[in-house]
Write an enzyme that holds these catalytic residues in place. Structure first.
Site, PDB file in Angstrom:
ATOM      1  N   LYS A  65       0.828  -1.204   0.000  1.00 19.25           N
ATOM      2  CA  LYS A  65       0.000   0.000   0.000  1.00 19.25           C
ATOM      3  C   LYS A  65       0.869   1.264   0.000  1.00 19.25           C
ATOM      4  O   LYS A  65       0.584   2.223  -0.726  1.00 19.25           O
ATOM      5  CB  LYS A  65      -0.883  -0.048   1.251  1.00 19.25           C
ATOM      6  N   ARG A  81     -10.091   2.421   9.000  1.00 25.43           N
ATOM      7  CA  ARG A  81      -9.823   1.010   9.224  1.00 25.43           C
ATOM      8  C   ARG A  81     -11.017   0.302   9.870  1.00 25.43           C
ATOM      9  O   ARG A  81     -11.003  -0.909  10.019  1.00 25.43           O
ATOM     10  CB  ARG A  81      -8.605   0.866  10.122  1.00 25.43           C
ATOM     11  N   ARG A 130      11.647  -6.058   5.166  1.00 25.04           N
ATOM     12  CA  ARG A 130      11.254  -4.668   4.941  1.00 25.04           C
ATOM     13  C   ARG A 130      12.017  -3.692   5.836  1.00 25.04           C
ATOM     14  O   ARG A 130      12.093  -3.858   7.043  1.00 25.04           O
ATOM     15  CB  ARG A 130       9.746  -4.521   5.174  1.00 25.04           C
ATOM     16  N   ARG A 146      10.584  -1.468  11.535  1.00 23.32           N
ATOM     17  CA  ARG A 146       9.558  -1.054  12.478  1.00 23.32           C
ATOM     18  C   ARG A 146       9.314  -2.142  13.511  1.00 23.32           C
ATOM     19  O   ARG A 146       9.250  -3.313  13.160  1.00 23.32           O
ATOM     20  CB  ARG A 146       8.248  -0.763  11.728  1.00 23.32           C
ATOM     21  N   ARG A 206      -1.601  -8.060  13.321  1.00 25.20           N
ATOM     22  CA  ARG A 206      -2.179  -6.979  12.508  1.00 25.20           C
ATOM     23  C   ARG A 206      -3.018  -7.534  11.357  1.00 25.20           C
ATOM     24  O   ARG A 206      -4.038  -6.961  10.991  1.00 25.20           O
ATOM     25  CB  ARG A 206      -1.070  -6.064  11.965  1.00 25.20           C
TER      26      ARG A 206
END
Ligand code: AMP
Length: 216
Positions: A19, A93, A127, A160, A171
């Protein structure tokens, strides 16, 4: 760029579905404002503001910030850009958030990225992000020129805390439970458009083809 109408677009997708990457490309190509709730919250945490202190534990635990907190914050943020075309990323969300947004500003299009969850979990391990710009790198896929450093500024990249596998799994579960109704909300409005693929490079041409067809 001249436009007859200011595009109010929304991008949906599971955490780490690409995203961020697709959003960055859209705002660059179509010269519109990127409004990312996650980036804005991380910035507040970084700056140790009252809001940052309030939301810090939710982000590090991979939990959603309470609706009343995020709605108040995002309504104020969106008022700042009401006269601009924007791409909203990370908000809403929940259906409560979607309703609040619809009252403030009905969105024109909702781009829904559809990426298999097993692909996402694998991708997140690799990532790295550049905190101040939000640039995202994936080792082995779009690897930074120097490992651990941002291509543009040369500053350090970080992983992160909420990219740890347990937090990612949590998540994705939260995403399924809480955000599926948001997808249904926009399906009912008739403005949802699905884009399927395993990588951002697979999805990107489909997105541009669609946005180009809107004749912005
Ligand atoms: P993101 O970068 O969009 O994955 O967001 C990172 C984190 O910020 C999420 O895991 C939540 O803790 C928080 N967050 C961002 N947007 C929202 C939202 N619309 N509602 C609740 N929490 C959010």
């Amino acid at each position: 760029m001249l436009r007859s109408k200011l595009l109010k677009a929304l991008i949906l997708g599971a955490p780490a579905s690409g995203k961020g990457t697709i959003s960055t490309r859209i705002v660059k190509k179509y010269a519109i404002e990127h409004v990312s709730s996650g980036d804005k919250l991380r910035d507040h945490i970084e700056r140790k503001t009252d809001l940052g202190k309030e939301v810090q534990s939710y982000l590090s635990e991979g939990k959603l910030v309470p609706d009343d907190v995020i709605i108040k914050f995002m309504v104020a943020e969106l008022k700042k850009v009401e006269n601009q075309a924007w791409l909203l990323d990370g908000f809403p969300r929940t259906v409560t958030q979607a309703n609040a947004l619809w009252k403030l500003q009905p969105v024109d299009v909702v781009l829904n990225l559809v990426v298999p969850f097993d692909i996402i979990i694998d991708r997140v391990k690799n990532r790295w992000i550049h905190l101040s710009s939000g640039r995202v790198y994936n080792i082995g896929f779009n690897t930074p020129k120097v490992i651990g450093k941002d291509d543009v500024t040369g500053e350090d990249l970080i992983q992160r805390p909420d990219d740890k596998p347990d937090a990612v799994k949590k998540r994705l579960e939260i995403y399924d439970r809480m955000t599926r109704p948001v997808i249904d909300f926009y399906l009912e409005k008739g403005i949802l458009k699905n884009f399927e693929g395993k990588t951002s490079d697979e999805i990107w041409p489909k997105v541009t083809q669609y946005l180009d067809s809107l004749k912005l």
